[in-house]
Scaffold this motif. Structure first.
Motif, PDB file in Angstrom:
ATOM      1  N   SER A 299       9.423 -36.394   1.188  1.00  0.00           N
ATOM      2  CA  SER A 299      10.375 -35.519   0.490  1.00  0.00           C
ATOM      3  C   SER A 299       9.880 -35.174  -0.904  1.00  0.00           C
ATOM      4  CB  SER A 299      11.749 -36.200   0.425  1.00  0.00           C
ATOM      5  OG  SER A 299      11.664 -37.414  -0.316  1.00  0.00           O
ATOM      6  N   GLY A 300       9.191 -36.139  -1.539  1.00  0.00           N
ATOM      7  CA  GLY A 300       8.661 -35.875  -2.874  1.00  0.00           C
ATOM      8  C   GLY A 300       7.558 -34.839  -2.846  1.00  0.00           C
TER       9      GLY A 300
ATOM     10  N   SER B 168       7.094 -32.559  -0.571  1.00  0.00           N
ATOM     11  CA  SER B 168       7.709 -31.263  -0.241  1.00  0.00           C
ATOM     12  C   SER B 168       8.395 -30.667  -1.455  1.00  0.00           C
ATOM     13  CB  SER B 168       8.712 -31.462   0.894  1.00  0.00           C
ATOM     14  OG  SER B 168       9.390 -30.260   1.160  1.00  0.00           O
ATOM     15  N   TRP B 169       9.035 -31.542  -2.258  1.00  0.00           N
ATOM     16  CA  TRP B 169       9.725 -31.040  -3.468  1.00  0.00           C
ATOM     17  C   TRP B 169       8.719 -30.504  -4.491  1.00  0.00           C
ATOM     18  CZ3 TRP B 169       9.857 -34.192  -8.186  1.00  0.00           C
ATOM     19  CH2 TRP B 169      10.537 -33.568  -9.247  1.00  0.00           C
TER      20      TRP B 169
ATOM     21  N   SER C  48       7.393 -27.085  -3.379  1.00  0.00           N
ATOM     22  CA  SER C  48       8.369 -25.992  -3.408  1.00  0.00           C
ATOM     23  C   SER C  48       8.921 -25.711  -4.805  1.00  0.00           C
ATOM     24  CB  SER C  48       9.526 -26.302  -2.452  1.00  0.00           C
ATOM     25  OG  SER C  48      10.157 -27.511  -2.832  1.00  0.00           O
ATOM     26  N   HIS C  49       8.806 -26.665  -5.739  1.00  0.00           N
ATOM     27  CA  HIS C  49       9.393 -26.472  -7.077  1.00  0.00           C
ATOM     28  C   HIS C  49       8.364 -26.776  -8.171  1.00  0.00           C
ATOM     29  CE1 HIS C  49      12.913 -27.259  -4.469  1.00  0.00           C
ATOM     30  NE2 HIS C  49      13.588 -26.475  -5.310  1.00  0.00           N
ATOM     31  N   TRP C  50       7.108 -26.435  -7.918  1.00  0.00           N
ATOM     32  CA  TRP C  50       6.086 -26.824  -8.896  1.00  0.00           C
ATOM     33  C   TRP C  50       6.277 -26.126 -10.240  1.00  0.00           C
ATOM     34  CZ3 TRP C  50       3.044 -22.996 -10.894  1.00  0.00           C
ATOM     35  CH2 TRP C  50       3.013 -21.791 -10.198  1.00  0.00           C
TER      36      TRP C  50
ATOM     37  N   ILE D 224       9.147 -27.770 -12.060  1.00  0.00           N
ATOM     38  CA  ILE D 224       8.718 -29.103 -12.522  1.00  0.00           C
ATOM     39  C   ILE D 224       7.856 -28.980 -13.767  1.00  0.00           C
ATOM     40  CG2 ILE D 224       7.346 -31.120 -11.906  1.00  0.00           C
ATOM     41  CD1 ILE D 224       8.225 -30.705  -9.008  1.00  0.00           C
TER      42      ILE D 224
ATOM     43  N   GLN E 235      15.523 -29.720 -10.149  1.00  0.00           N
ATOM     44  CA  GLN E 235      16.174 -29.863  -8.848  1.00  0.00           C
ATOM     45  C   GLN E 235      15.474 -30.906  -7.965  1.00  0.00           C
ATOM     46  OE1 GLN E 235      16.432 -25.979  -7.056  1.00  0.00           O
ATOM     47  NE2 GLN E 235      17.618 -25.101  -8.742  1.00  0.00           N
ATOM     48  N   PRO E 236      15.400 -32.165  -8.441  1.00  0.00           N
ATOM     49  CA  PRO E 236      14.719 -33.199  -7.661  1.00  0.00           C
ATOM     50  C   PRO E 236      15.592 -33.634  -6.485  1.00  0.00           C
ATOM     51  CG  PRO E 236      15.696 -34.172  -9.596  1.00  0.00           C
ATOM     52  CD  PRO E 236      15.936 -32.695  -9.711  1.00  0.00           C
ATOM     53  N   PRO E 237      14.998 -34.354  -5.514  1.00  0.00           N
ATOM     54  CA  PRO E 237      15.800 -34.906  -4.410  1.00  0.00           C
ATOM     55  C   PRO E 237      16.864 -35.860  -4.938  1.00  0.00           C
ATOM     56  CG  PRO E 237      13.470 -34.959  -3.879  1.00  0.00           C
ATOM     57  CD  PRO E 237      13.560 -34.570  -5.319  1.00  0.00           C
TER      58      PRO E 237
END
Length: 391
Positions: free
Chosen positions: A26-27, A29-30, A33-35, A38, A101-103
């Motif tokens: 999940s990390g 993938s996050w 998708s949100h580099w 971040i 928008q982290p998990p």
């Protein structure tokens, strides 16, 4: 093959390795998708961290540069000095974490770390503020009693504050802290009852330090003893009496009775009671207050009043009050002696006579007639005898 039991299924569902792998996936993938979010969050977090660090450094320099010790500025400097850089970093991360928008699990971890760090930092701040205010209230950084007591005070304050911090952290973790709070309360009561005498004297010592009814070197009157304070300890206070004896009194007993402090008296009032004989003329009695006032003013002291006081058994009594402006009791004693001698000289020069206790005895015969209380003279006896002979 036998089917898995429900317990085995639950164990397999909670496999730590599997949870770790899911967290990693999940990390990753996050991040993919949100580099961009971040990266922005990391930049903003670094900016916030450096800004907070600069503010802390600037405020710390200003606080340390301020003159005086145990002032409010000095206390602020101590608080800033105890502010950890790690806490500033965690605060910066928490401020920008939601933007990336982290998990949920990462956000929950950030929130938990933030809570622990802030609660512990607040406990450290509160400890420094309380200890700083205690030292400021004592207003004497070289007080021996305070120096001895500060170790115990710091320990008690630290235990209380960090116990509260631990309870807050456990409560945020979802732990039921009701039983823990009740246990700590009962334990505190038990310890307080067991060490009641020790804590009573300790708190009495702190009361002397903060309330300052007297200080070391001052002369006080306790109960029926007049003595000079030599040392204020955690359990007892040592007094040196006027006769040289060392009096050791527990702080609780010392504060349990009325204390008269003779220090910092900018003026001392002295009272003289003067008795003159009943043969003094009314004109001399009217002039006596002015004579007393003149002698007090000639001695350089403040005259308060002088007036007729009472008809004594052997004297007509006058009262004289005047003030001597000095903190030194030796100076006051010398002034009292000087005024007393001045009064004696002036009254003797004006013809006043000091009264002393006298008694007059009258003797009565058995029939109630007054008779002489002493034998008649030898010259009077022949005359009386001749007068008694018949013609």
């Amino acid at each position: 093959m036998a089917a898995k039991t429900p317990a085995a299924k639950n164990l397999a569902a909670t496999d730590p390795l599997e949870d770790l792998r899911l967290l990693w996936d999940s990390g990753v993938s996050w991040v993919h998708s949100h580099w961009l979010a971040i990266a922005i969050a990391v930049g903003a977090g670094l900016a916030i961290y450096f800004l907070l660090s600069m503010i802390r450094s600037f405020a710390l320099k200003r606080a340390l540069a301020a003159p005086g010790q145990f002032t409010l500025t000095h206390i602020v400097g101590r608080v800033l000095h105890k502010t950890k850089s790690t806490v500033l970093a965690i605060i910066a991360i928490r401020l920008v974490a939601s933007y990336a928008q982290p998990p949920a699990i990462i956000m929950a971890t950030v929130q938990f770390v933030f809570t622990v760090a802030v609660v512990l930092q607040v406990a450290i701040w509160a400890r420094e503020i309380i200890i700083g205010l205690i030292q400021r209230r004592a207003a004497d950084g070289h007080n021996e009693t305070l120096a001895n007591a500060m170790g115990i005070i710091r320990l008690l304050i630290s235990v209380a504050l960090f116990a509260i911090a631990a309870i807050v952290i456990l409560d945020n973790m979802g732990v039921n802290v009701t039983g823990l709070v009740a246990g700590l309360g009962i334990g505190g009561i038990a310890i307080g009852l067991a060490a009641q005498g020790i804590f009573s004297d300790l708190f009495a010592s702190l009361s002397i330090i903060f309330d300052r009814p007297f200080r070391v070197g001052e002369t006080i009157k306790y109960d029926t003893s007049t003595a000079t304070v030599e040392r204020i300890g955690l359990k007892s206070t040592r007094l040196r009496s006027l006769n040289g004896e060392l009096l050791v009194i527990s702080n609780t007993n010392l504060l349990g009775k009325e204390i008269t402090n003779f220090a910092n008296l900018h003026r001392r009032r002295i009272t003289f009671r003067i008795g003159v004989i009943y043969q003094t003329t009314p004109a001399m009695l009217r002039d006596l207050p002015a004579l007393l006032q003149a002698q007090v003013e000639a001695g350089g002291h403040e005259f308060i009043r002088s007036s007729f006081l009472s008809f004594g058994p052997s004297s007509l009594d006058f009262e004289l009050l005047f003030d001597v402006f000095s903190d030194d009791f030796d100076v006051v004693a010398a002034a009292r002696t000087d005024i007393g001698i001045r009064l004696f000289e002036a009254m003797a020069a004006e013809g006043y006579e000091f009264a002393y206790p006298t008694q007059t005895t009258f003797t009565a015969a058995p029939d109630g007639t007054m008779i002489m209380p002493y034998a008649e003279s030898s010259k009077a006896k022949p005359s009386a005898t001749k007068a008694a002979k018949p013609a």
